[in-house]
Design an enzyme around this catalytic site. Structure first.
Site, mmCIF file in Angstrom:
data_model
loop_
_atom_site.group_PDB
_atom_site.id
_atom_site.type_symbol
_atom_site.label_atom_id
_atom_site.label_comp_id
_atom_site.label_asym_id
_atom_site.label_seq_id
_atom_site.Cartn_x
_atom_site.Cartn_y
_atom_site.Cartn_z
ATOM 1 N N ASP A 8 0.863 -1.182 0.000
ATOM 2 C CA ASP A 8 0.000 0.000 0.000
ATOM 3 C C ASP A 8 0.897 1.229 0.000
ATOM 4 O O ASP A 8 1.835 1.313 0.794
ATOM 5 C CB ASP A 8 -0.891 0.033 1.252
ATOM 6 C CG ASP A 8 -1.952 -1.076 1.228
ATOM 7 O OD1 ASP A 8 -2.000 -1.826 0.242
ATOM 8 O OD2 ASP A 8 -2.720 -1.165 2.206
ATOM 9 N N ASP A 130 -15.520 -4.586 -0.972
ATOM 10 C CA ASP A 130 -15.087 -4.502 0.424
ATOM 11 C C ASP A 130 -16.303 -4.298 1.312
ATOM 12 O O ASP A 130 -17.187 -3.510 0.980
ATOM 13 C CB ASP A 130 -14.073 -3.375 0.584
ATOM 14 C CG ASP A 130 -12.828 -3.653 -0.249
ATOM 15 O OD1 ASP A 130 -12.508 -4.842 -0.425
ATOM 16 O OD2 ASP A 130 -12.198 -2.709 -0.739
#
EC number: 5.3.1.16
Length: 240
Positions: A8, A130
């Site tokens: 990330d 998600d």
């Protein structure tokens, strides 16, 4: 089951968040390329690269890092974060992404996301679904939608989607184990979907369980960075 480590990116650095909260940011490495090369050196073939700056600003930001990793390793990269327009996708693929993951866009602009599936093919476009209490979350998880998770996945399956990355936000970065029940439910109800489990992976023993459930891949982040799962263990798992 494919092993897919995550990198990330915020401000060009390799970070991890907890439950998607930017205030919980921990910087693990200032050089994402170095991290990617260490994955590759242990036999890993895949990488999940997330542009967290992009997710916040709703346009691709860290494509130079994607370009760097794609040109200096052989990793097959799926890239996500802030992909909102045709131009973002063009940049991502030109910078070396093998696949892209679209999350918020699949909720907020179905027409464009469906166009991408048709245009690029379902092997190139991953649905990012998600979940927060089985509702789809959007905008870097900063807001919930009214979409129920499983029907949302099924709907896109009917539009040709093959791959789904599902993160249970409650589990993400918490090192408390993944959402086995949620994944079992998705696999039972969206038959044939290639499900990539993400979020909460904390020990090596969870990997065979996810494989047994029928997950096509699993994304591992913090457990690697905090030394809970070693790259040596992953190498053995991949080459066994």
């Amino acid at each position: 089951m494919r092993i897919i480590p995550a990198i990330d990116i915020i401000e060009g650095k390799c970070v991890r968040l907890s439950k998607g909260d930017y205030n919980t940011k921990i910087i693990y490495n200032e050089n994402p390329l170095e991290v990617a090369k260490s994955f590759e050196a242990h036999g890993i073939e895949y990488l999940h690269l997330v542009d967290l700056d992009g997710a916040k600003s709703s346009k691709i930001v860290n494509y130079k890092i994607l370009e760097q990793i794609a040109s200096q390793t052989k990793l097959k990269i799926d890239f996500g974060g802030g992909l909102k327009a045709d131009s973002d996708l063009k940049i991502a693929f030109e910078s070396g992404a093998n696949q892209i993951t679209g999350g918020s866009i699949a909720v907020k602009n179905r027409a464009i996301f469906e166009k991408w599936i048709t245009e690029y093919g379902s092997d190139k476009i991953i649905l990012g679904a998600d979940a927060n209490n089985e509702k789809v979350a959007v905008s870097g998880w900063l807001e919930d939608s009214n979409e129920d998770l499983v029907p949302f996945i099924q709907d896109y399956q009917n539009k040709g989607i093959q791959y789904v990355v599902c993160t249970d936000i409650d589990k993400d970065g918490m090192l408390e184990g993944p959402s086995f029940d949620l994944y079992a439910k998705i696999l039972a109800e969206a038959k044939g979907i290639k499900l990539i489990a993400s979020g909460g992976i904390s020990t090596f023993d969870e990997l065979p369980k996810l494989a047994e459930l029928g997950c096509e891949g699993t994304i591992i982040g913090k457990a690697i960075y905090e030394g809970r799962i070693s790259l040596k263990q992953l190498e053995k798992y991949i080459t066994r």
